[in-house]
Design a protein around this motif. Structure first.
Motif, PDB file in Angstrom:
ATOM      1  N   PHE A  36      -0.875  -6.542  -9.636  1.00  0.00           N
ATOM      2  CA  PHE A  36      -2.273  -5.853  -9.447  1.00  0.00           C
ATOM      3  C   PHE A  36      -1.936  -4.739  -9.096  1.00  0.00           C
ATOM      4  CE2 PHE A  36      -6.624  -5.263  -9.526  1.00  0.00           C
ATOM      5  CZ  PHE A  36      -6.978  -4.658  -8.315  1.00  0.00           C
ATOM      6  N   ASN A  50       3.245  -1.388 -13.078  1.00  0.00           N
ATOM      7  CA  ASN A  50       2.086  -0.873 -13.477  1.00  0.00           C
ATOM      8  C   ASN A  50       1.904   0.503 -13.386  1.00  0.00           C
ATOM      9  OD1 ASN A  50       2.099  -3.777 -12.452  1.00  0.00           O
ATOM     10  ND2 ASN A  50       0.004  -3.667 -12.554  1.00  0.00           N
ATOM     11  N   SER A  75      -4.345  -0.837  -8.128  1.00  0.00           N
ATOM     12  CA  SER A  75      -5.751  -0.269  -7.882  1.00  0.00           C
ATOM     13  C   SER A  75      -5.299   1.094  -7.164  1.00  0.00           C
ATOM     14  CB  SER A  75      -6.674  -0.869  -6.729  1.00  0.00           C
ATOM     15  OG  SER A  75      -7.704   0.213  -6.607  1.00  0.00           O
ATOM     16  N   ARG A  76      -5.278   2.298  -8.142  1.00  0.00           N
ATOM     17  CA  ARG A  76      -4.747   3.445  -7.935  1.00  0.00           C
ATOM     18  C   ARG A  76      -5.805   4.150  -6.983  1.00  0.00           C
ATOM     19  NH1 ARG A  76      -4.491   5.980 -13.738  1.00  0.00           N
ATOM     20  NH2 ARG A  76      -6.084   4.360 -13.875  1.00  0.00           N
ATOM     21  N   SER A  77      -6.989   3.790  -6.997  1.00  0.00           N
ATOM     22  CA  SER A  77      -8.077   4.315  -5.983  1.00  0.00           C
ATOM     23  C   SER A  77      -7.861   4.060  -4.535  1.00  0.00           C
ATOM     24  CB  SER A  77      -9.513   4.185  -6.654  1.00  0.00           C
ATOM     25  OG  SER A  77      -9.807   2.958  -6.466  1.00  0.00           O
ATOM     26  N   LYS A  78      -7.456   2.691  -4.327  1.00  0.00           N
ATOM     27  CA  LYS A  78      -6.911   2.176  -3.293  1.00  0.00           C
ATOM     28  C   LYS A  78      -5.675   2.344  -2.608  1.00  0.00           C
ATOM     29  CE  LYS A  78     -10.770  -0.920  -3.169  1.00  0.00           C
ATOM     30  NZ  LYS A  78     -11.250  -2.486  -3.379  1.00  0.00           N
ATOM     31  N   ASP A 112      -4.748   0.508 -13.768  1.00  0.00           N
ATOM     32  CA  ASP A 112      -5.502  -0.405 -12.701  1.00  0.00           C
ATOM     33  C   ASP A 112      -5.469  -1.769 -13.469  1.00  0.00           C
ATOM     34  OD1 ASP A 112      -8.088   1.925 -11.310  1.00  0.00           O
ATOM     35  OD2 ASP A 112      -5.672   1.667 -11.027  1.00  0.00           O
ATOM     36  N   GLY A 113      -5.422  -2.689 -12.640  1.00  0.00           N
ATOM     37  CA  GLY A 113      -5.568  -4.019 -13.350  1.00  0.00           C
ATOM     38  C   GLY A 113      -4.504  -4.904 -13.001  1.00  0.00           C
ATOM     39  N   THR A 135       0.825  -1.132   0.142  1.00  0.00           N
ATOM     40  CA  THR A 135       0.095   0.231   0.030  1.00  0.00           C
ATOM     41  C   THR A 135       0.741   1.027   0.152  1.00  0.00           C
ATOM     42  OG1 THR A 135      -0.078  -0.024   2.403  1.00  0.00           O
ATOM     43  CG2 THR A 135      -1.966  -1.224   1.135  1.00  0.00           C
ATOM     44  N   TYR A 184      -3.013   0.716  -3.746  1.00  0.00           N
ATOM     45  CA  TYR A 184      -2.619  -0.668  -3.168  1.00  0.00           C
ATOM     46  C   TYR A 184      -2.365  -1.496  -4.693  1.00  0.00           C
ATOM     47  CZ  TYR A 184      -4.163  -5.542  -2.466  1.00  0.00           C
ATOM     48  OH  TYR A 184      -4.197  -6.928  -2.433  1.00  0.00           O
ATOM     49  N   SER A 185      -1.339  -2.367  -4.324  1.00  0.00           N
ATOM     50  CA  SER A 185      -0.873  -3.313  -5.189  1.00  0.00           C
ATOM     51  C   SER A 185      -0.590  -4.575  -4.786  1.00  0.00           C
ATOM     52  CB  SER A 185       0.375  -2.770  -6.100  1.00  0.00           C
ATOM     53  OG  SER A 185       0.922  -3.714  -6.867  1.00  0.00           O
TER      54      SER A 185
END
Lengths: 116, 109
Positions: free
Chosen positions: B63, B49, B65-68, B52-53, B23, B70-71
């Motif tokens: 993986f 990355n 997730s930019r909004s979270k 997202d995805g 994170t 988190y990877s």
């Protein structure tokens, strides 16, 4: 991927002497080079960022007069540890990036410096 | 301040699957990297990355997730040679690499 060659791989020097570490990009032009230091079991710590032909930008707490960085060409950067002391013993790694866009950074093999 | 969190150490069994989470909270975002580092060696690039995805590359997948903020790095069919530290790093708005402390992965037979 692109190749970054760092030399020497390891060096032992006496306290008070200076050591030069070279970092070369072999098949691309490195517009930006980064120098990192890593102590055992710790993360990489950025020491300085250098762009070809200009003075390096040092991170807070890194002595620019002790760690001299030269980036005279697009394929070569050097880090000189001046008046080395045992506490400077560490793993030094260079990283090179071509261009200004979001491209990956390529790492040299690293230099293990031991000051005795 | 800028911060990247990842677990200090994980243990997994040979042949199994392991997920290493990361994170981040950084000033700007221009991409997230995963590197593998064996003891005494320089890091080697695993993945990058920026959207997202999930990005799959052989046994390794990453993986984002930019909004979270988190990877995760997913390693399948674990091999003993996968024992290493895995470093998560984020490019901030100035393209400075912000590093996590790394996750030491121990593979057991």
């Amino acid at each position: 991927g692109a190749v970054v060659s760092q030399h020497p791989s390891w060096v032992i020097c006496k306290s008070g002497t200076s050591v030069k570490i070279e970092c070369r990009s072999l098949d691309f032009q490195a517009t930006t080079m980064f120098w990192y230091r890593q102590f055992p079991k710790q993360s990489l710590m950025l020491m300085a960022t250098s762009n070809e032909g200009s003075k390096a930008t040092y991170e807070q707490g890194v002595e620019k007069d002790k760690f001299l960085i030269n980036h005279a060409s697009l394929t070569l950067s050097t880090l000189t540890v001046t008046s080395a002391h045992p506490e400077d013993s560490s793993f030094y790694i260079c990283s090179a990036r071509g261009g200004t866009g979001p491209t990956e950074a390529f790492f040299g093999q690293g230099t293990r410096l031991t000051v005795v | 301040g800028q911060n990247i969190d990842q677990p200090t150490e994980m243990t997994a069994t040979e042949g199994a699957i392991v997920q290493i989470n990361c994170t981040y909270q950084t000033s700007g975002f221009n991409g997230l990297f995963w590197y593998q580092q064996h003891a005494g060696e320089a890091p080697t690039f695993l993945s990058y990355n920026v959207l997202d995805g999930l990005e799959e590359k052989g046994r390794f997948s990453s993986f984002l997730s930019r909004s979270k903020g988190y990877s995760y790095l997913l390693l399948k069919e674990l091999q003993m040679k996968d024992s290493a530290s895995y470093l998560c790093a984020v490019w901030d708005s100035n393209y400075q690499l912000i590093w996590g402390a790394g996750t030491k992965l121990i593979i057991k037979p």
